[in-house]
Design a protein around this motif. Structure first.
Motif, PDB file in Angstrom:
ATOM      1  N   PRO A 292       0.817  -1.159   0.148  1.00 30.09           N
ATOM      2  CA  PRO A 292       0.021   0.052   0.083  1.00 30.09           C
ATOM      3  C   PRO A 292       0.828   1.221   0.094  1.00 30.09           C
ATOM      4  O   PRO A 292       1.942   1.322   0.654  1.00 30.09           O
ATOM      5  CB  PRO A 292      -0.682  -0.067   1.376  1.00 30.09           C
ATOM      6  N   ALA A 293       0.447   2.395  -0.828  1.00 26.97           N
ATOM      7  CA  ALA A 293       1.278   3.531  -0.750  1.00 26.97           C
ATOM      8  C   ALA A 293       0.977   4.283   0.574  1.00 26.97           C
ATOM      9  O   ALA A 293      -0.157   4.353   1.306  1.00 26.97           O
ATOM     10  CB  ALA A 293       0.806   4.361  -1.988  1.00 26.97           C
ATOM     11  N   ILE A 294       1.865   5.044   0.934  1.00 26.82           N
ATOM     12  CA  ILE A 294       1.614   5.876   2.136  1.00 26.82           C
ATOM     13  C   ILE A 294       0.499   6.801   1.771  1.00 26.82           C
ATOM     14  O   ILE A 294       0.634   7.663   0.657  1.00 26.82           O
ATOM     15  CB  ILE A 294       3.045   6.857   2.473  1.00 26.82           C
ATOM     16  N   GLY A 295      -0.248   7.053   2.615  1.00 20.45           N
ATOM     17  CA  GLY A 295      -1.497   8.158   2.507  1.00 20.45           C
ATOM     18  C   GLY A 295      -2.863   7.441   1.863  1.00 20.45           C
ATOM     19  O   GLY A 295      -3.685   7.834   1.526  1.00 20.45           O
ATOM     20  N   LEU A 296      -2.664   6.236   1.526  1.00 20.08           N
ATOM     21  CA  LEU A 296      -3.696   5.370   0.900  1.00 20.08           C
ATOM     22  C   LEU A 296      -4.899   5.309   1.911  1.00 20.08           C
ATOM     23  O   LEU A 296      -4.459   4.895   3.097  1.00 20.08           O
ATOM     24  CB  LEU A 296      -3.267   3.971   0.604  1.00 20.08           C
ATOM     25  N   LEU A 297      -6.379   5.481   1.466  1.00 19.52           N
ATOM     26  CA  LEU A 297      -7.397   5.766   2.482  1.00 19.52           C
ATOM     27  C   LEU A 297      -8.226   4.791   1.922  1.00 19.52           C
ATOM     28  O   LEU A 297      -8.622   4.498   0.842  1.00 19.52           O
ATOM     29  CB  LEU A 297      -7.855   7.018   2.407  1.00 19.52           C
ATOM     30  N   ILE A 298      -8.920   3.946   2.935  1.00 15.33           N
ATOM     31  CA  ILE A 298     -10.117   3.223   2.667  1.00 15.33           C
ATOM     32  C   ILE A 298     -11.095   3.232   3.940  1.00 15.33           C
ATOM     33  O   ILE A 298     -10.721   3.744   4.878  1.00 15.33           O
ATOM     34  CB  ILE A 298      -9.387   1.430   2.581  1.00 15.33           C
ATOM     35  N   PHE A 299     -12.143   2.775   3.945  1.00 19.79           N
ATOM     36  CA  PHE A 299     -13.151   2.628   4.768  1.00 19.79           C
ATOM     37  C   PHE A 299     -13.470   1.100   5.318  1.00 19.79           C
ATOM     38  O   PHE A 299     -13.886   0.225   4.541  1.00 19.79           O
ATOM     39  CB  PHE A 299     -14.402   3.309   4.515  1.00 19.79           C
ATOM     40  N   GLN A 300     -12.947   0.712   6.585  1.00 17.59           N
ATOM     41  CA  GLN A 300     -13.056  -0.729   6.950  1.00 17.59           C
ATOM     42  C   GLN A 300     -14.516  -0.895   7.492  1.00 17.59           C
ATOM     43  O   GLN A 300     -14.894  -0.222   8.506  1.00 17.59           O
ATOM     44  CB  GLN A 300     -12.016  -0.884   8.377  1.00 17.59           C
TER      45      GLN A 300
ATOM     46  N   GLY B 253       2.808   4.071   6.113  1.00 20.01           N
ATOM     47  CA  GLY B 253       4.281   3.459   5.552  1.00 20.01           C
ATOM     48  C   GLY B 253       4.459   2.498   6.386  1.00 20.01           C
ATOM     49  O   GLY B 253       5.476   1.695   5.918  1.00 20.01           O
ATOM     50  N   THR B 254       4.119   2.172   7.594  1.00 19.54           N
ATOM     51  CA  THR B 254       4.230   0.836   8.399  1.00 19.54           C
ATOM     52  C   THR B 254       3.107   0.218   8.687  1.00 19.54           C
ATOM     53  O   THR B 254       3.053  -1.154   8.419  1.00 19.54           O
ATOM     54  CB  THR B 254       5.056   1.284   9.682  1.00 19.54           C
ATOM     55  N   VAL B 255       1.852   0.825   9.271  1.00 15.12           N
ATOM     56  CA  VAL B 255       0.960   0.218   9.550  1.00 15.12           C
ATOM     57  C   VAL B 255      -0.476   0.962   9.303  1.00 15.12           C
ATOM     58  O   VAL B 255      -0.250   2.303   8.947  1.00 15.12           O
ATOM     59  CB  VAL B 255       0.707   0.066  11.221  1.00 15.12           C
ATOM     60  N   TRP B 256      -1.474   0.454   9.259  1.00 14.51           N
ATOM     61  CA  TRP B 256      -3.045   1.132   8.918  1.00 14.51           C
ATOM     62  C   TRP B 256      -3.280   1.723  10.283  1.00 14.51           C
ATOM     63  O   TRP B 256      -3.161   1.193  11.203  1.00 14.51           O
ATOM     64  CB  TRP B 256      -3.819   0.155   8.496  1.00 14.51           C
ATOM     65  N   VAL B 257      -3.460   3.266  10.140  1.00 19.35           N
ATOM     66  CA  VAL B 257      -3.810   3.903  11.302  1.00 19.35           C
ATOM     67  C   VAL B 257      -5.604   4.331  11.240  1.00 19.35           C
ATOM     68  O   VAL B 257      -5.668   4.813  10.235  1.00 19.35           O
ATOM     69  CB  VAL B 257      -2.973   5.191  11.181  1.00 19.35           C
TER      70      VAL B 257
END
Length: 538
Positions: A66-74, A86-90
């Motif tokens: 995944p690219a840094i800054g990639l946005l999704i709705f879980q 860049g390391t984990v999903w926040v």
């Protein structure tokens, strides 16, 4: 010819729109306004919203690189917007993204150690046929003993005996002896002892192993001597055949990097079995000799044992289990402080961390002492002595229907070397590829272990880093909350370590993570000799 002209005109129009859009930004609206000059995409509406990709947590974690800054709705677990840093999903919660970290505060006080205590549980509401009660709590006074005021009743668990079997036929009564003057009290029953020695490769163990001998302490000196050994009770715990990387079992095959024993051994052998009880729960001593014409002497006192966790120190360099013995002077079935014979105390210590440590011994049931009043003849291996009703000494042999199981290694993963940990940092430890990962419970992206089955677990972690003579504190986190702080060891360069050893009750779905904190004046680089283990005890 007209179709060609129309197609060319349409193509020129699209190219003009494309060039204009990239130069000024793209506007999506219903009022024909242009995009704001600072935006590449300007979306405007008063009656609709914008949808970003929606997916489950499992689908999110399958996104490759995944690219840094990639946005999704879980849509499951903790639902909401997440972005990749860049390391984990926040998770973007209602309070907004956290600001930059402030300056490190002063070190907090050391966390309390978690202790456990096992005692006999009489028949009653908790266990219909009696059993074992396991209490847990924090060692508030740091004396290494779980005392009454430290027990957390909400964590208490019971391992109950199975239902009693059918009563056997009553044997014929012997003739009544004549009553005479009172005879002298019978002597106390002898203590049951065990002795473990290395067994070389040969007829008993093809690859060598451990020989376990049992007998009664005839001279009461606390040592099982040659003349006291009952050869019929001798057992062997043999090493398995060498394998490339055999799966952990009750007595695991010796592989290149097999699982450690249950009490911290990191060798290829399977986890150590539980220490065998010293006799069938302390049978009564031999019947006192009948006087010339007296009543029977009083029963010999029962021999009891008590196991407690032994912290790392003079008795066990890497911690372990302390086993205490003594006579049940007040016949309450519990070995109390005043009944302990210090000369008989023994320790089962964790082995030093190594590439292929040998498995701890699997304790066998100690030899049963001579039967006293209330101990019926017969019985087979694995049976336990239970009461038939409330009448004193009315007992029978019965086969347990359940309770307890062999500890199993759920996870072993080595520490990743060459990772830089920041100054005064509080960070998640980076682990490598698991050598044991039952049901894929370890997530190599989040460095977390998810509990599959509710039960009692032993968590064992060891952190190593090179440079700077400073210690590290490891923290065990369950569901994001620190429940235990491990010890730090200051070792002169080039290696510094920290470790945590915790026995705790976990529920299916709990997420376990190991974090590290140090106070060095410069960043440290991890050493690959560390590891993270999870062992299920029941």
């Amino acid at each position: 010819m007209k179709k060609i002209i129309y197609s060319a005109a349409l193509l020129l129009g699209l190219l003009a729109f494309k060039n204009n859009a990239f130069a000024q930004g793209v506007a999506i609206n219903n009022d024909n306004s242009t995009a704001d000059g600072s935006a590449i995409l300007d979306v405007k509406a008063t009656d609709k919203g914008m949808l970003v990709p929606r997916m489950t947590q499992a689908q999110r974690d399958l996104i490759a690189t995944p690219a840094i800054g990639l946005l999704i709705f879980q849509t499951d677990a903790t639902a909401g917007f997440y972005y990749f840093n860049g390391t984990v999903w926040v998770f973007i919660n209602a309070a907004g993204v956290a600001g930059p970290a402030g300056a490190a505060g002063a070190n907090g006080t050391n966390g309390l150690n978690s202790l456990s205590l096992t005692t006999a549980e009489p028949a009653g509401a908790n266990c219909t046929n009696g059993g074992v009660r396991i209490d847990f709590g924090l060692d508030a006074n740091n004396n290494g003993t779980l005392e009454a005021g430290e027990i957390n009743a909400a964590l208490t668990r019971y391992v109950c005996n199975g239902a009693a079997g059918a009563t056997g036929a009553m044997g014929s009564a012997g003739p009544m002896g004549a009553t005479g003057a009172a005879g002298a009290n019978g002597t106390n029953g002898l203590n049951s002892l065990s002795l473990t020695t290395a067994e070389p490769a040969g007829a008993n163990c093809a690859n060598g192993g451990v020989r376990i001998q049992f007998g009664l302490d005839a001279n009461n000196n606390g040592t099982l001597e040659a003349g006291e050994i009952n050869a019929a009770l001798t057992r062997y715990v043999c090493n398995g055949a060498n394998g490339a990387a055999g799966a952990a079992g009750p007595v695991g095959a010796t592989g290149a990097a097999g699982p450690a024993g249950p009490m911290g051994a990191t060798g290829a052998m399977g986890p150590a079995g539980p220490m065998g009880a010293t006799g069938a729960m302390g049978p009564a001593g031999p019947m006192g000799a009948t006087g010339a014409a007296g009543a029977n002497g009083t029963n010999g006192l029962n021999s009891l044992s008590l196991t407690t966790a032994e912290p790392a120190g003079a008795n066990c360099a890497n911690g372990g289990v302390r086993i205490q013995f003594g006579l049940d002077a007040n016949n309450n079935g519990t070995l109390e402080a005043g009944e302990i014979n210090a000369a008989l105390t023994r320790y089962v210590c964790n082995g030093a961390n190594g590439a292929a440590g040998a498995a701890g011994p699997v304790g066998a049931t100690g030899a049963a002492g001579p039967a006293g009043v209330g101990v019926p003849a017969g019985g087979t291996a694995g049976q336990v002595l239970t009461k038939i009703d409330g009448t004193d000494y009315n007992t029978q042999w019965a086969t347990p229907s359940g309770g307890g199981s062999t500890p199993t290694l759920q996870l072993r993963v080595p520490q990743t070397g060459g990772i830089s940990y920041t100054v005064a940092g509080f960070e998640t430890v980076a682990w490598g590829t698991p050598t044991t990962n039952v049901s894929s419970q370890f997530n190599t992206t989040t460095e977390t272990f998810t509990v599959a089955t509710t039960g009692l677990y032993y968590i064992n972690a060891y952190f190593a880093a090179s440079s700077l003579p400073k210690g590290h504190n490891l923290f065990l986190e369950v569901n994001g909350t620190s429940i235990s702080r491990g010890t730090a060891t200051n070792i002169t360069e080039p290696l510094i370590t920290g470790n945590v050893h915790v026995t705790t009750f976990l529920t299916a779905g709990d997420v376990v993570r190991i974090r590290v904190r140090h106070n060095n004046t410069s960043a440290n680089t991890s050493d690959a000799s560390g590891f993270f283990e999870v062992i299920k005890l029941n």
